[in-house]
Design an enzyme around this catalytic site. Sequence first.
Site, PDB file in Angstrom:
ATOM      1  N   CYS A   1       0.770  -1.160   0.082  1.00  0.00           N
ATOM      2  CA  CYS A   1       0.079   0.104   0.005  1.00  0.00           C
ATOM      3  C   CYS A   1       0.885   1.292   0.044  1.00  0.00           C
ATOM      4  CB  CYS A   1      -0.890   0.054   1.281  1.00  0.00           C
ATOM      5  SG  CYS A   1      -2.121   1.282   1.297  1.00  0.00           S
TER       6      CYS A   1
ATOM      7  N   HIS B   1      -7.660  -3.623  -3.393  1.00  0.00           N
ATOM      8  CA  HIS B   1      -6.592  -2.946  -2.890  1.00  0.00           C
ATOM      9  C   HIS B   1      -6.374  -3.734  -1.669  1.00  0.00           C
ATOM     10  CE1 HIS B   1      -3.660   0.129  -2.225  1.00  0.00           C
ATOM     11  NE2 HIS B   1      -4.041   0.185  -0.890  1.00  0.00           N
TER      12      HIS B   1
ATOM     13  N   ASP C   1      -8.785  -2.737  -7.949  1.00  0.00           N
ATOM     14  CA  ASP C   1      -8.252  -1.599  -7.288  1.00  0.00           C
ATOM     15  C   ASP C   1      -8.827  -0.215  -7.780  1.00  0.00           C
ATOM     16  OD1 ASP C   1      -6.764   0.207  -5.611  1.00  0.00           O
ATOM     17  OD2 ASP C   1      -4.944  -1.109  -5.358  1.00  0.00           O
TER      18      ASP C   1
END
Length: 260
Positions: free
Chosen positions: A148, A228, A196
């Site tokens: 991330c 995500h 995502d």
Amino acid sequence: MRSIDRALLGAALTLGLAAGGPARVHAATAPPLPDTSMVTLGSGESAAQAFVAWPRKRAGAPGIVVVHEWWGLDAQIRDIARRLSREGYVAIVPDLYHGQVATDPEVAHELSRGLDDQATLATLGAAAAWLRARPDAAKAKNGVVGFCLGGGLAQRLALARPDLAAAVMFYGGPETDPQALRSLHAPLLAHFGATDKGIPLARVDELKRGLKAAGKVGEVYVYPGAGHAFMNEARPSFHVDAARQAWARTLAWLQRYLKS
């Protein structure tokens, strides 16, 4: 007197004080090395703490800088470090939030926005330097893995440091410009979720083209049905099939570039 002498001798043998006993007792009671520890990176106002997960065999072990998600140095990212240590790596996770850990997305967003780019990269660089300075691993190869927020930072660290031999980024905002990617010093493995919303597939394709145009070694994977943070088993976003496949590819990548 003879009975007293025999009693004293028996007590001495019981306590390990006769016939080389002290050495044997010391070896049997020596405490094991810790599986994890905290270390300090830098000094003064720029100092940061880092979590370290140690492999069973430390001498000569490759090292990995693990860059946490926007949640901070939480239990899930510590577990990632432990998983890497079980594969034979020294995994160090710098605490970019200096003790703060978020559980709410709004707080995580605020913490991530509060990071200073230069200071953050300096902390990550200090973690890489810490791995390089280990006296028992002078010839070991080191890499970086990030998730991330940490995924983008992992790529940036690999762009900045020529002493890294492998880089893996999970769903971090990628640098895609071929001119910038010419500075990439390590083979790059990148994982993205097909659904995502923050990193569209068009940008993932740009990364593929950018790596090719820059002449860099890289592999980019997109996982159908995954969004995500599909590697984070502590979140609803966890996607078991994508996580299993991405982790297997990651371990193979690290094996190829850090252990060969």
